[in-house]
Design an enzyme around this catalytic site. Structure first.
Site, PDB file in Angstrom:
ATOM      1  N   ASP A 262       0.794  -1.235   0.000  1.00 31.21           N
ATOM      2  CA  ASP A 262       0.000   0.000   0.000  1.00 31.21           C
ATOM      3  C   ASP A 262       0.825   1.283   0.000  1.00 31.21           C
ATOM      4  O   ASP A 262       0.327   2.342  -0.348  1.00 31.21           O
ATOM      5  CB  ASP A 262      -0.954   0.015   1.200  1.00 31.21           C
ATOM      6  CG  ASP A 262      -0.229  -0.019   2.543  1.00 31.21           C
ATOM      7  OD1 ASP A 262       1.017  -0.082   2.561  1.00 31.21           O
ATOM      8  OD2 ASP A 262      -0.916  -0.011   3.588  1.00 31.21           O
ATOM      9  N   HIS A 263       2.100   1.211   0.365  1.00 31.32           N
ATOM     10  CA  HIS A 263       2.886   2.426   0.570  1.00 31.32           C
ATOM     11  C   HIS A 263       3.648   2.919  -0.663  1.00 31.32           C
ATOM     12  O   HIS A 263       4.113   4.055  -0.673  1.00 31.32           O
ATOM     13  CB  HIS A 263       3.904   2.200   1.695  1.00 31.32           C
ATOM     14  CG  HIS A 263       3.389   2.530   3.056  1.00 31.32           C
ATOM     15  ND1 HIS A 263       2.289   1.931   3.607  1.00 31.32           N
ATOM     16  CD2 HIS A 263       3.834   3.404   3.998  1.00 31.32           C
ATOM     17  CE1 HIS A 263       2.074   2.404   4.820  1.00 31.32           C
ATOM     18  NE2 HIS A 263       2.995   3.311   5.074  1.00 31.32           N
TER      19      HIS A 263
ATOM     20  N   ASP B 233       3.450  -0.771  11.402  1.00 35.25           N
ATOM     21  CA  ASP B 233       2.967   0.546  11.007  1.00 35.25           C
ATOM     22  C   ASP B 233       2.340   1.184  12.242  1.00 35.25           C
ATOM     23  O   ASP B 233       1.637   0.515  13.003  1.00 35.25           O
ATOM     24  CB  ASP B 233       1.935   0.445   9.883  1.00 35.25           C
ATOM     25  CG  ASP B 233       1.591   1.809   9.312  1.00 35.25           C
ATOM     26  OD1 ASP B 233       2.164   2.179   8.271  1.00 35.25           O
ATOM     27  OD2 ASP B 233       0.750   2.510   9.899  1.00 35.25           O
TER      28      ASP B 233
ATOM     29  N   ARG C 188      -1.883  12.630  10.056  1.00 35.89           N
ATOM     30  CA  ARG C 188      -0.693  13.415  10.385  1.00 35.89           C
ATOM     31  C   ARG C 188      -0.582  14.617   9.471  1.00 35.89           C
ATOM     32  O   ARG C 188      -0.986  14.581   8.316  1.00 35.89           O
ATOM     33  CB  ARG C 188       0.574  12.554  10.228  1.00 35.89           C
ATOM     34  CG  ARG C 188       0.730  11.599  11.366  1.00 35.89           C
ATOM     35  CD  ARG C 188       2.090  10.971  11.479  1.00 35.89           C
ATOM     36  NE  ARG C 188       1.991  10.011  12.565  1.00 35.89           N
ATOM     37  CZ  ARG C 188       2.276   8.724  12.476  1.00 35.89           C
ATOM     38  NH1 ARG C 188       2.743   8.230  11.348  1.00 35.89           N
ATOM     39  NH2 ARG C 188       2.127   7.925  13.505  1.00 35.89           N
TER      40      ARG C 188
ATOM     41  N   SER D 225       5.645   7.903  12.809  1.00 35.76           N
ATOM     42  CA  SER D 225       5.634   6.588  12.179  1.00 35.76           C
ATOM     43  C   SER D 225       6.462   5.570  12.961  1.00 35.76           C
ATOM     44  O   SER D 225       7.374   5.913  13.712  1.00 35.76           O
ATOM     45  CB  SER D 225       6.184   6.711  10.755  1.00 35.76           C
ATOM     46  OG  SER D 225       6.470   5.450  10.215  1.00 35.76           O
TER      47      SER D 225
ATOM     48  N   ARG E 248       8.512   3.574  11.582  1.00 33.97           N
ATOM     49  CA  ARG E 248       9.606   3.148  10.702  1.00 33.97           C
ATOM     50  C   ARG E 248      10.907   2.931  11.454  1.00 33.97           C
ATOM     51  O   ARG E 248      11.472   3.837  12.065  1.00 33.97           O
ATOM     52  CB  ARG E 248       9.776   4.133   9.546  1.00 33.97           C
ATOM     53  CG  ARG E 248      10.247   5.507   9.913  1.00 33.97           C
ATOM     54  CD  ARG E 248      10.105   6.473   8.750  1.00 33.97           C
ATOM     55  NE  ARG E 248       8.716   6.689   8.395  1.00 33.97           N
ATOM     56  CZ  ARG E 248       8.252   7.813   7.835  1.00 33.97           C
ATOM     57  NH1 ARG E 248       9.071   8.812   7.579  1.00 33.97           N
ATOM     58  NH2 ARG E 248       6.975   7.938   7.539  1.00 33.97           N
TER      59      ARG E 248
END
Length: 747
Positions: A94-95, A159, A441, A636, A638
């Site tokens: 999806d990213h 995520d 965000r 995030s 990440r």
């Protein structure tokens, strides 16, 4: 557990058994959060339990990974040498789909550009037993809600918006890839025992007020760090006025207050959603065990916030931070006073936060009124469906066409502009402008890489109304629009079905089942690839204190994971550690000169980009440290924001405070996340100083470390640094990383 996994089952009996053990031990009523978390303890009989203090060893039910973080997670899992994942796991593409021309064209382009990465994820999934959702299937959190989340589940996802699943009564927690690897490897997962913040909802939503306004209001109360170390648990009579997908919206954006996760108690709204998404059997089972899926009467919350939904007004938060809350009625005047652009250039609806059938229906209800009076959007307008199922259903039911008719472009079923995947053409970089979104965000430059874009987050229906009016000064509750015939009219509050009256249209089949035996499947990573890179183990701790650490950068103010490891165009390097390290801290503001991506090289005395300076230090054997401000690493999940400093020679990150996920990610990669015992000591350190961290030979839980600040004039100061390491995490540090430690244990 899911019709995609017919041999994996929901274990409510074990949940019940563990809850009863813990309740008897603690001798008190339990919150819902405690029931689900403690119900998944690895050892409920002996586990020490103290909110906010002890570390819990947990057994999550499943793992979910989005494609940008799955690359590094699967590379780490490959490094572990294990043959297959130990729990049900999925990958969701999806990213990596950039919004440019529209859904179909953008999807075709993404498949072409990212073919190497998609092939790697598909073959790695097949080899190691991981389900693979192909590009175009939708946003990870919508897919999880539709297919995998259920009341009482403990799910971890790579995520930060994984808490979306709390809308179905699950404890769903965002983590870094290394945490996911632990769970996929069958190792108990560690989590600091969360505190529990209760949000009591009374009254009921009506008119223009929406579920999004609940979390926008809560964000204004708690701020971006007020939920750190806590689960936010919604309860009270007002809960029943919110749809299941509305509850998911609230839980999703709980990430913006730093919460570990958020959750709602099981109710008839969840039962209805489960049945509509083909899981009536799960709904029936949840009914049988309902007592364990709601809080005990008389349970204790560490903090309680009460919101009367009857009095809740539509909100809009921003710009530049998601906790700057304003009633929609006030935003025009506030923007005028602050000098924020009133003209709205783009309105964007969708994202993992607000892309449900109900969201699209309420937006279409607003758009339909404008069309009836001959109006279209004055602003550009984009729509992102949350999943292929949502896309197909809103096409069938006419919502998509209404949104197109009012001027909208339907984008691919993906994250798109929400995470910076937006090829924006209507402005130049540096041009001051305003956008309104239904996203979660709005950090500086997040959506379009333009630091002058003032991004505001609100509900999809308010975005639609504002895009039609074209200005922040419009309040749909009180203001009038002028129709094509010159007559004034007022928009009526939108009303829409929470679920389709017919069954959902599943659309195209986008799921790849892993084979029963994937051992013969090849997973190729080319040594010359610019997108993927096999991982080399990080070096072990050498047994000595860290002496004469150079300060790479002393960060001024907010430093999110977007500042540390930017997304947008950098997403294509998420599987190649060396290449993506070229974005290390390029968004952070250097306190020495007030600039981003400009730091002094202590050897040459020249100013240059942060990654270049870090590489210079690494090449010359100079270890370095970063100094940060409050809530360092918010945003995030990440883990690249932790992998990159480790890869380029960093040894410690010293701040006033950390966001939860980032602090854990740093520990996992063998770095030292440390906090000033006295926050005022931040002011004692200057970018030209050198630091020595002492006490590592006696490194122990709860024992501060000593830091010697060496000033260029020869003077020295001593300060104390706190940490939250437990024994297991100290072993990660000594081994060089959590992955290194896992390999040691395997041997």
């Amino acid at each position: 557990m899911s019709h995609f996994e017919p041999h994996d089952y929901i274990h409510y009996e074990l949940l019940e058994k563990n809850i009863n053990i813990v309740r008897k031990r603690l001798n008190r009523p339990l919150t819902l959060s405690e029931k689900i978390v403690y119900g998944h303890l690895d050892d409920p009989i002996n586990q020490e339990i103290e909110r906010g203090t002890t570390y819990l060893r947990l057994r999550p039910d499943r793992v979910a990974m989005q494609d940008a973080t799955a690359q590094m997670a699967m590379l780490q899992f490959i490094s572990s040498g294990l043959p297959k994942v130990a729990v049900p796991s999925t990958i969701h593409c999806d990213h990596l789909i950039e919004a440019q021309l529209g859904g179909d064209k953008d999807l075709r382009r993404a498949k072409d550009i990212n073919q190497e990465v998609y092939n790697f994820l598909a073959t790695a999934g097949a080899k190691y037993g991981v389900g693979f959702w192909k590009p175009g299937s939708g946003i990870i959190h919508q897919i999880i809600l539709e297919n995998y989340s259920y009341p009482g589940v403990l799910l971890i996802g790579t995520d930060s918006h994984t808490p979306n699943g709390g809308g179905l009564g699950g404890i769903c927690i965002g983590v870094g890839g290394a945490d996911a690897v632990d769970v996929m490897a069958g190792i108990p997962w560690e989590l600091k025992c969360p505190k529990v913040i209760g949000v009591k909802l009374t009254g009921s939503l009506s008119g223009w007020s929406s579920p999004k306004d609940v979390i926008l209001k809560v964000a204004g109360i708690l701020t971006v760090k007020g939920g750190t170390g806590a689960i936010v648990e919604y309860h009270g009579p007002g809960v029943d006025s919110i749809s299941c997908t509305g509850m998911a919206t609230i839980c999703n954006m709980g990430a913006e207050i730093g919460a570990t996760t958020s959750v709602f108690p099981y109710n008839h709204r969840m039962k209805k959603y489960l049945s509509k998404t083909g899981r009536t059997d799960i709904a029936k089972l949840a009914e049988e065990f309902k007592d364990h899926l709601v809080p005990d009467p008389g349970c204790h919350y560490d903090q309680v916030i009460e919101i009367n939904l009857n009095e809740l007004k539509p909100h809009i938060n921003g710009p530049f931070t998601p906790d700057l809350a304003h009633p929609v009625a006030d935003i025009g005047a506030v923007a005028e006073k602050k000098g924020w652009p009133l003209d709205i250039r783009v309105g964007l609806i969708g994202s993992c936060t607000n892309s449900s059938y109900e969201d699209m229906g309420r937006s279409a209800a607003v758009a339909k009124q404008a069309l009836t009076h001959g109006l279209k959007c004055k602003s550009q307008f984009t729509i992102t469906p949350g999943s292929e199922q949502i896309r197909a259903t809103i096409e069938r039911d006419g919502y998509a066409q209404i949104l197109r008719d009012v001027g909208g472009i339907v984008l691919a079923n993906a994250c798109g502009p929400c995470i910076g995947q937006w090829d924006r053409k209507d402005i130049k970089k540096g041009e001051k402008n305003t956008i309104v979104t239904s996203y979660n965000r709005n950090f500086t430059g997040r959506n379009d890489a333009n630091p002058e874009t003032h991004a505001f987050v609100t509900s999809p229906e308010i975005v639609t109304a504002l895009a039609i009016a074209g200005t922040l000064k419009f309040n749909p509750e009180t203001d009038f629009l002028t129709g094509k015939d010159g007559k004034k009219f007022k928009l009526e509050a939108p009303d829409a079905d929470e679920l389709p009256r017919a069954e959902f249209d599943p659309g195209q089949d986008t799921y790849q089942h892993p084979p029963k035996d994937g051992s013969s499947q090849r997973v190729d990573v080319s040594p010359t690839s610019q997108r993927l890179q096999l991982l080399e183990p990080f070096d072990k701790w050498d047994g000595r204190d860290l002496e004469d650490l150079q300060i790479l950068i002393k960060v001024k103010g907010k430093c999110t994971t977007d500042h540390i490891s930017a997304a947008g165009p950098w997403l294509k390097f998420r599987g190649h550690l060396d290449n993506i390290s070229n974005n290390l801290l390029i968004g952070a503001i250097n306190i020495e000169n007030g600039k981003a991506n400009s730091v002094r090289n202590a050897v040459t005395q020249e100013f240059g980009p942060v990654p270049d300076t870090a590489r210079y230090y690494k090449k010359n054997g100079i270890k370095w440290v970063v100094i940060g401000d409050e809530n360092y690493g918010e945003g995030s999940s990440r883990e690249h924001a932790a992998l990159e400093p480790r890869h380029l020679g960093g040894r410690a990150i010293i701040t006033k405070s950390f966001a939860r996920i980032h602090e854990t990610n740093l520990k996992k990669q063998g770095l030292l996340p440390l906090t000033f015992a006295d926050p005022a000591d931040y002011n004692k350190i200057h970018p030209v100083d050198k630091l020595t961290i002492q006490g590592l030979k006696e490194f122990a839980p709860g024992k501060p470390l000593k830091c010697i600040i060496k000033h260029p004039n020869g003077n020295q100061e001593s300060i104390l640094l706190n940490h939250t390491f437990n024994e297991t995490q100290i072993e990660w540090f000594r081994a060089g990383s959590a992955l290194n430690r896992m390999k040691e244990l395997q041997k």
